[in-house]
Write a protein that holds these residues in place. Structure first.
Motif, PDB file in Angstrom:
ATOM      1  N   LEU A  89      -3.216  25.154  25.352  1.00 17.16           N
ATOM      2  CA  LEU A  89      -2.050  25.527  26.152  1.00 17.16           C
ATOM      3  C   LEU A  89      -0.767  25.573  25.327  1.00 17.16           C
ATOM      4  CD1 LEU A  89      -2.640  23.537  29.461  1.00 17.16           C
ATOM      5  CD2 LEU A  89      -3.128  25.931  29.005  1.00 17.16           C
ATOM      6  N   SER A  90      -0.703  24.753  24.281  1.00 20.54           N
ATOM      7  CA  SER A  90       0.531  24.675  23.503  1.00 20.54           C
ATOM      8  C   SER A  90       0.493  25.519  22.237  1.00 20.54           C
ATOM      9  CB  SER A  90       0.826  23.220  23.137  1.00 20.54           C
ATOM     10  OG  SER A  90      -0.170  22.736  22.251  1.00 20.54           O
ATOM     11  N   ALA A  91      -0.422  26.437  22.144  1.00 19.20           N
ATOM     12  CA  ALA A  91      -0.515  27.284  20.953  1.00 19.20           C
ATOM     13  C   ALA A  91       0.751  28.114  20.815  1.00 19.20           C
ATOM     14  CB  ALA A  91      -1.734  28.188  21.045  1.00 19.20           C
ATOM     15  N   VAL A  92       1.401  27.979  19.671  1.00 16.76           N
ATOM     16  CA  VAL A  92       2.651  28.694  19.415  1.00 16.76           C
ATOM     17  C   VAL A  92       2.353  30.157  19.097  1.00 16.76           C
ATOM     18  CG1 VAL A  92       4.657  28.816  17.910  1.00 16.76           C
ATOM     19  CG2 VAL A  92       3.751  26.596  18.617  1.00 16.76           C
ATOM     20  N   ASP A  93       1.366  30.385  18.275  1.00 14.00           N
ATOM     21  CA  ASP A  93       0.999  31.738  17.863  1.00 14.00           C
ATOM     22  C   ASP A  93       0.132  32.361  18.949  1.00 14.00           C
ATOM     23  OD1 ASP A  93       0.392  34.059  16.576  1.00 14.00           O
ATOM     24  OD2 ASP A  93      -0.911  33.138  15.079  1.00 14.00           O
ATOM     25  N   LYS A  94       0.647  33.298  19.690  1.00 15.74           N
ATOM     26  CA  LYS A  94      -0.087  33.903  20.802  1.00 15.74           C
ATOM     27  C   LYS A  94      -1.229  34.808  20.334  1.00 15.74           C
ATOM     28  CE  LYS A  94       2.457  31.909  23.796  1.00 15.74           C
ATOM     29  NZ  LYS A  94       2.008  30.751  24.476  1.00 15.74           N
ATOM     30  N   GLN A  95      -1.240  35.142  19.042  1.00 16.24           N
ATOM     31  CA  GLN A  95      -2.321  35.957  18.511  1.00 16.24           C
ATOM     32  C   GLN A  95      -3.550  35.119  18.169  1.00 16.24           C
ATOM     33  OE1 GLN A  95      -2.134  39.288  18.441  1.00 16.24           O
ATOM     34  NE2 GLN A  95      -0.110  39.064  19.344  1.00 16.24           N
ATOM     35  N   ASN A  96      -3.366  33.823  18.061  1.00 15.49           N
ATOM     36  CA  ASN A  96      -4.455  32.933  17.692  1.00 15.49           C
ATOM     37  C   ASN A  96      -5.331  32.649  18.907  1.00 15.49           C
ATOM     38  OD1 ASN A  96      -6.072  31.203  16.315  1.00 15.49           O
ATOM     39  ND2 ASN A  96      -4.523  29.637  15.987  1.00 15.49           N
ATOM     40  N   PHE A  97      -6.635  32.577  18.715  1.00 16.15           N
ATOM     41  CA  PHE A  97      -7.537  32.267  19.799  1.00 16.15           C
ATOM     42  C   PHE A  97      -8.578  31.219  19.394  1.00 16.15           C
ATOM     43  CE2 PHE A  97      -9.157  35.901  17.498  1.00 16.15           C
ATOM     44  CZ  PHE A  97     -10.475  35.565  17.260  1.00 16.15           C
ATOM     45  N   LEU A  98      -8.336  30.554  18.255  1.00 13.87           N
ATOM     46  CA  LEU A  98      -9.267  29.558  17.738  1.00 13.87           C
ATOM     47  C   LEU A  98      -8.566  28.238  17.478  1.00 13.87           C
ATOM     48  CD1 LEU A  98     -11.124  31.652  15.041  1.00 13.87           C
ATOM     49  CD2 LEU A  98     -11.989  31.031  17.276  1.00 13.87           C
ATOM     50  N   VAL A  99      -9.274  27.146  17.750  1.00 15.75           N
ATOM     51  CA  VAL A  99      -8.812  25.812  17.421  1.00 15.75           C
ATOM     52  C   VAL A  99     -10.022  25.065  16.855  1.00 15.75           C
ATOM     53  CG1 VAL A  99      -7.950  23.621  18.340  1.00 15.75           C
ATOM     54  CG2 VAL A  99      -7.076  25.761  19.249  1.00 15.75           C
ATOM     55  N   GLU A 100      -9.865  24.461  15.705  1.00 21.68           N
ATOM     56  CA  GLU A 100     -10.933  23.643  15.135  1.00 21.68           C
ATOM     57  C   GLU A 100     -10.854  22.247  15.760  1.00 21.68           C
ATOM     58  OE1 GLU A 100     -13.397  24.646  13.139  1.00 21.68           O
ATOM     59  OE2 GLU A 100     -12.537  26.662  13.199  1.00 21.68           O
ATOM     60  N   PHE A 101     -11.992  21.734  16.200  1.00 21.41           N
ATOM     61  CA  PHE A 101     -12.021  20.416  16.817  1.00 21.41           C
ATOM     62  C   PHE A 101     -13.347  19.749  16.478  1.00 21.41           C
ATOM     63  CE2 PHE A 101     -12.368  17.275  20.162  1.00 21.41           C
ATOM     64  CZ  PHE A 101     -11.068  16.811  20.246  1.00 21.41           C
ATOM     65  N   LYS A 102     -13.262  18.560  15.871  1.00 22.01           N
ATOM     66  CA  LYS A 102     -14.452  17.814  15.442  1.00 22.01           C
ATOM     67  C   LYS A 102     -15.382  18.726  14.646  1.00 22.01           C
ATOM     68  CE  LYS A 102     -16.381  14.967  18.396  1.00 22.01           C
ATOM     69  NZ  LYS A 102     -16.821  14.252  19.568  1.00 22.01           N
ATOM     70  N   ASP A 103     -16.630  18.813  15.065  1.00 19.09           N
ATOM     71  CA  ASP A 103     -17.609  19.609  14.323  1.00 19.09           C
ATOM     72  C   ASP A 103     -17.890  20.955  14.980  1.00 19.09           C
ATOM     73  OD1 ASP A 103     -18.812  18.462  16.509  1.00 19.09           O
ATOM     74  OD2 ASP A 103     -20.754  18.221  15.525  1.00 19.09           O
ATOM     75  N   PHE A 104     -16.994  21.412  15.843  1.00 19.68           N
ATOM     76  CA  PHE A 104     -17.179  22.711  16.471  1.00 19.68           C
ATOM     77  C   PHE A 104     -15.843  23.451  16.566  1.00 19.68           C
ATOM     78  CE2 PHE A 104     -16.826  19.514  19.798  1.00 19.68           C
ATOM     79  CZ  PHE A 104     -15.825  20.016  20.613  1.00 19.68           C
ATOM     80  N   THR A 105     -15.930  24.717  16.942  1.00 19.71           N
ATOM     81  CA  THR A 105     -14.762  25.573  17.085  1.00 19.71           C
ATOM     82  C   THR A 105     -14.493  25.793  18.562  1.00 19.71           C
ATOM     83  OG1 THR A 105     -15.347  26.702  15.038  1.00 19.71           O
ATOM     84  CG2 THR A 105     -13.804  27.832  16.476  1.00 19.71           C
ATOM     85  N   VAL A 106     -13.233  25.781  18.935  1.00 26.91           N
ATOM     86  CA  VAL A 106     -12.841  26.054  20.314  1.00 26.91           C
ATOM     87  C   VAL A 106     -12.237  27.454  20.359  1.00 26.91           C
ATOM     88  CG1 VAL A 106     -11.347  25.366  22.216  1.00 26.91           C
ATOM     89  CG2 VAL A 106     -12.417  23.617  20.786  1.00 26.91           C
ATOM     90  N   VAL A 107     -12.812  28.307  21.198  1.00 31.16           N
ATOM     91  CA  VAL A 107     -12.341  29.669  21.393  1.00 31.16           C
ATOM     92  C   VAL A 107     -11.696  29.714  22.771  1.00 31.16           C
ATOM     93  CG1 VAL A 107     -13.030  32.094  21.555  1.00 31.16           C
ATOM     94  CG2 VAL A 107     -14.252  30.557  20.017  1.00 31.16           C
ATOM     95  N   TYR A 108     -10.495  30.286  22.868  1.00 32.48           N
ATOM     96  CA  TYR A 108      -9.835  30.332  24.167  1.00 32.48           C
ATOM     97  C   TYR A 108      -9.123  31.664  24.368  1.00 32.48           C
ATOM     98  CZ  TYR A 108      -5.548  29.333  21.588  1.00 32.48           C
ATOM     99  OH  TYR A 108      -4.505  29.387  20.710  1.00 32.48           O
ATOM    100  N   LYS A 109      -8.945  32.003  25.624  1.00 28.81           N
ATOM    101  CA  LYS A 109      -8.252  33.243  25.979  1.00 28.81           C
ATOM    102  C   LYS A 109      -7.593  33.055  27.330  1.00 28.81           C
ATOM    103  CE  LYS A 109      -7.581  37.758  25.543  1.00 28.81           C
ATOM    104  NZ  LYS A 109      -6.362  38.171  25.009  1.00 28.81           N
TER     105      LYS A 109
END
Length: 141
Positions: free
Chosen positions: A38-58
């Motif tokens: 929710l707090s992603a500054v870059d609106k073009q980004n859709f990925l967040v690295e978390f622990k041992d997996f990737t979080v994809v959001y839209k």
């Protein structure tokens, strides 16, 4: 492989949670993932690295679709799955909204279950996904 799928509103309130693997995140970690998306500054980004997996959001309207995936899963395919999921829900509900998800949670789970099985994308044909829902609606009348 998709580990989990979350649907949250702009305020970070969880509207749907679906795990495809044993609970991979704790309640606190889940809140942290939602906060980061929710707090992603870059609106073009859709990925967040978390622990041992990737979080994809839209973000779609007032809702955020968030998926946790393994490193060998294609991020763009998951984004496409989310878009297809929203299109399918739009067709079924005639412009899906947060209220539709809240009051028809069983229908939303059915759509997800038709599309994703055990964390793997199985079906993408919108007519095939909607057939069980339409049959259920006919049976209720």
């Amino acid at each position: 492989m998709i580990k989990f799928l979350l649907i949250v509103n702009r305020q970070g309130q969880l509207r749907l949670r679906k795990y495809f693997e044993e609970k991979v995140v704790t309640h606190g970690e889940q809140r942290e993932i939602i906060r980061q998306c929710l707090s992603a500054v870059d609106k073009q980004n859709f990925l967040v690295e978390f622990k041992d997996f990737t979080v994809v959001y839209k973000k779609y309207g007032n809702l955020y679709f968030i998926a946790g995936i393994t490193s060998n899963e294609n991020e763009l395919a998951v984004l496409e799955l989310m878009h297809h999921m929203v299109e399918t829900l739009d067709k079924y509900f005639d412009r899906v909204s947060e209220i539709d998800i809240l009051y028809s949670l069983d229908r939303v789970h059915m759509v997800i279950d038709e599309m994703v099985v055990n964390g793997y994308i199985l079906e993408t044909s919108q007519p095939r996904i909607l057939v069980p829902l339409q049959l259920l609606d006919v049976a209720r009348k």
